[in-house]
Design an enzyme around this catalytic site. Sequence first.
Site, PDB file in Angstrom:
ATOM      1  N   LYS A 115       0.817  -1.217   0.000  1.00 50.85           N
ATOM      2  CA  LYS A 115       0.000   0.000   0.000  1.00 50.85           C
ATOM      3  C   LYS A 115       0.847   1.263   0.000  1.00 50.85           C
ATOM      4  O   LYS A 115       0.473   2.256  -0.611  1.00 50.85           O
ATOM      5  CB  LYS A 115      -0.953   0.013   1.199  1.00 50.85           C
ATOM      6  CG  LYS A 115      -2.099  -0.969   1.027  1.00 50.85           C
ATOM      7  CD  LYS A 115      -3.252  -0.683   1.959  1.00 50.85           C
ATOM      8  CE  LYS A 115      -4.381  -1.665   1.712  1.00 50.85           C
ATOM      9  NZ  LYS A 115      -5.322  -1.751   2.824  1.00 50.85           N
ATOM     10  N   LYS A 217      -5.051 -11.066  -6.719  1.00 47.01           N
ATOM     11  CA  LYS A 217      -6.199 -11.132  -5.805  1.00 47.01           C
ATOM     12  C   LYS A 217      -7.357 -10.290  -6.331  1.00 47.01           C
ATOM     13  O   LYS A 217      -7.126  -9.216  -6.884  1.00 47.01           O
ATOM     14  CB  LYS A 217      -5.703 -10.580  -4.453  1.00 47.01           C
ATOM     15  CG  LYS A 217      -6.634 -10.759  -3.304  1.00 47.01           C
ATOM     16  CD  LYS A 217      -6.009 -10.208  -2.025  1.00 47.01           C
ATOM     17  CE  LYS A 217      -6.040  -8.707  -1.956  1.00 47.01           C
ATOM     18  NZ  LYS A 217      -5.719  -8.126  -0.659  1.00 47.01           N
ATOM     19  N   LYS A 220     -10.862  -4.461  -4.399  1.00 39.85           N
ATOM     20  CA  LYS A 220     -11.670  -3.256  -4.594  1.00 39.85           C
ATOM     21  C   LYS A 220     -10.936  -2.246  -5.468  1.00 39.85           C
ATOM     22  O   LYS A 220     -11.554  -1.414  -6.109  1.00 39.85           O
ATOM     23  CB  LYS A 220     -11.920  -2.570  -3.241  1.00 39.85           C
ATOM     24  CG  LYS A 220     -12.781  -3.350  -2.278  1.00 39.85           C
ATOM     25  CD  LYS A 220     -12.692  -2.742  -0.859  1.00 39.85           C
ATOM     26  CE  LYS A 220     -13.402  -3.613   0.153  1.00 39.85           C
ATOM     27  NZ  LYS A 220     -13.082  -3.285   1.550  1.00 39.85           N
TER      28      LYS A 220
HETATM   29  P1  TYM Z   1     -10.785  -5.787   4.102  1.00 33.97           P
HETATM   30  O1  TYM Z   1     -11.819  -4.764   4.400  1.00 33.97           O
HETATM   31  O2  TYM Z   1      -9.758  -5.487   3.073  1.00 33.97           O
HETATM   32  O3  TYM Z   1     -11.489  -7.123   3.663  1.00 33.97           O
HETATM   33  C1  TYM Z   1     -12.544  -7.689   4.422  1.00 33.97           C
HETATM   34  C2  TYM Z   1     -12.400  -9.205   4.457  1.00 33.97           C
HETATM   35  O4  TYM Z   1     -12.442  -9.709   3.133  1.00 33.97           O
HETATM   36  C3  TYM Z   1     -11.342 -10.576   2.912  1.00 33.97           C
HETATM   37  N1  TYM Z   1     -10.931 -10.497   1.503  1.00 33.97           N
HETATM   38  C4  TYM Z   1     -10.789 -11.574   0.708  1.00 33.97           C
HETATM   39  N2  TYM Z   1     -10.960 -12.883   0.951  1.00 33.97           N
HETATM   40  C5  TYM Z   1     -10.744 -13.727  -0.085  1.00 33.97           C
HETATM   41  N3  TYM Z   1     -10.389 -13.309  -1.327  1.00 33.97           N
HETATM   42  C6  TYM Z   1     -10.197 -11.998  -1.605  1.00 33.97           C
HETATM   43  N4  TYM Z   1      -9.857 -11.601  -2.821  1.00 33.97           N
HETATM   44  C7  TYM Z   1     -10.393 -11.057  -0.557  1.00 33.97           C
HETATM   45  N5  TYM Z   1     -10.314  -9.705  -0.476  1.00 33.97           N
HETATM   46  C8  TYM Z   1     -10.633  -9.387   0.796  1.00 33.97           C
HETATM   47  C9  TYM Z   1     -10.253 -10.044   3.839  1.00 33.97           C
HETATM   48  O5  TYM Z   1      -9.285 -11.037   4.109  1.00 33.97           O
HETATM   49  C10 TYM Z   1     -11.062  -9.670   5.052  1.00 33.97           C
HETATM   50  O6  TYM Z   1     -11.285 -10.799   5.870  1.00 33.97           O
HETATM   51  N6  TYM Z   1      -7.547  -5.474   7.897  1.00 33.97           N
HETATM   52  C11 TYM Z   1      -8.860  -5.961   7.514  1.00 33.97           C
HETATM   53  C12 TYM Z   1     -10.004  -5.420   8.342  1.00 33.97           C
HETATM   54  C13 TYM Z   1      -9.831  -5.554   9.817  1.00 33.97           C
HETATM   55  C14 TYM Z   1      -9.960  -6.751  10.573  1.00 33.97           C
HETATM   56  C15 TYM Z   1      -9.751  -6.374  11.930  1.00 33.97           C
HETATM   57  C16 TYM Z   1     -10.231  -8.065  10.232  1.00 33.97           C
HETATM   58  C17 TYM Z   1      -9.542  -4.564  10.689  1.00 33.97           C
HETATM   59  N7  TYM Z   1      -9.505  -5.045  11.970  1.00 33.97           N
HETATM   60  C18 TYM Z   1      -9.806  -7.315  12.936  1.00 33.97           C
HETATM   61  C19 TYM Z   1     -10.273  -9.014  11.269  1.00 33.97           C
HETATM   62  C20 TYM Z   1     -10.058  -8.633  12.604  1.00 33.97           C
HETATM   63  C21 TYM Z   1      -9.117  -5.547   6.074  1.00 33.97           C
HETATM   64  O7  TYM Z   1      -8.577  -4.606   5.582  1.00 33.97           O
HETATM   65  O8  TYM Z   1     -10.093  -6.269   5.453  1.00 33.97           O
END
Ligand code: TYM
Length: 354
Positions: A115, A217, A220
């Site tokens: 990032k 991957k 978004k």
């Molecule tokens: P975020 O918002 O990017 O994504 C949300 C969830 O979606 C999953 N994900 C995917 N899984 C499979 N294939 C993909 N292509 C894919 N893209 C996204 C992510 O793994 C995630 O589970 N850091 C985290 C948010 C967060 C969080 C937390 C999660 C903040 N605090 C505490 C768990 C516990 C994030 O940016 O997810």
Amino acid sequence: MSEFNKLVFSGVQPTGNLHLGNYLGAIRKFVALQEGNDCIYCVVDLHAITAQLVHEDLRGQIRSIAAAFIASGIDPEKHIVFNQSAVPQHAELAWVFNCVARIGWMNRMTQFKDKAGKDRENASLGLLAYPSLMAADILIYRGTHVPVGDDQKQHLELARDIAMKFNLDYQDNIRTSGLGTDIVVGEEPVHAFFPMVEPLIDGPAPRVMSLRDGTKKMSKSDPSDLSRINLMDDEDAISKKIRKAKTDPDGLPSETEGLKGRPEADNLVGIYAALADKSKTEVLAEFGGQQFSVFKPALVDLAVNVLSPITGEMRRLMEDTSHIDAILKKGGERARVRAEKTMNEVRDIIGFLR
Ligand code: TYM
């Protein structure tokens, strides 16, 4: 082995449209885990400003993630659904964790490197400290199990490192406060205040890949909308994107071994399996030997069947935001009570006066 009460926690950022990766890697698992577990699901709005400070319609984005949770089948009465900024204890514990974690640990995070890109000096301090806030999100509830996609694995390993270092640094205070629990980490007995979180990453689609490139991957931020299925896509869009999805000229193999070296085929089979609650082996037992001209229409039907009701319900919920707002408000109040209890215990362990 953890002696802590089982508590499921996870979060989703309100940045951009939710897509099939978010749904299969995370939200679908959140729904399944509700049965028999205490669950807390959070819209992590404080995380949303780490990479980009100003967002168009951040409130709308927060509501739409909450709407996706509810529309997918999360019960906000039995469990807790809220937005992170409503519970300031997340940020307070993150500060403590900023003092526990080492800069070297943060510098190693691949997501930070991706990032921040080449201009690391100019990335926000929040982006560097991001995993510390993520650890606090989970541990402010002493969460034990975290359903996420594969891309969050490294962050959860860091959450374990932070919990372990806090437990060891404050070992004596934890003992005298009577707030800890005996656990064994590896072979080591530890008197722990924070549990060692367990990532729940398994399943046929832990990393959903781009429909245009099976080595990237689904995300978004991909400039091509054809690369992903958005949760708000209508039937036509879903059908078009799957029909246009990149594949290779061969038919489907009968066994998973035959998916090796075929990332696009592997991805589509994984998506089908996850949507159908089956294993890839079961899907290939059904479609092995068939061409994509047969498999893709079946995948379109399945995706539309699973996603359309969710999309419809999300649209309905977004029409009257007062309902979503009330859910988030109540969830925030319930979360705050639990978070303040942990934070008071942390204050006592550290030795702050209160
Ligand atoms: P975020 O918002 O990017 O994504 C949300 C969830 O979606 C999953 N994900 C995917 N899984 C499979 N294939 C993909 N292509 C894919 N893209 C996204 C992510 O793994 C995630 O589970 N850091 C985290 C948010 C967060 C969080 C937390 C999660 C903040 N605090 C505490 C768990 C516990 C994030 O940016 O997810």
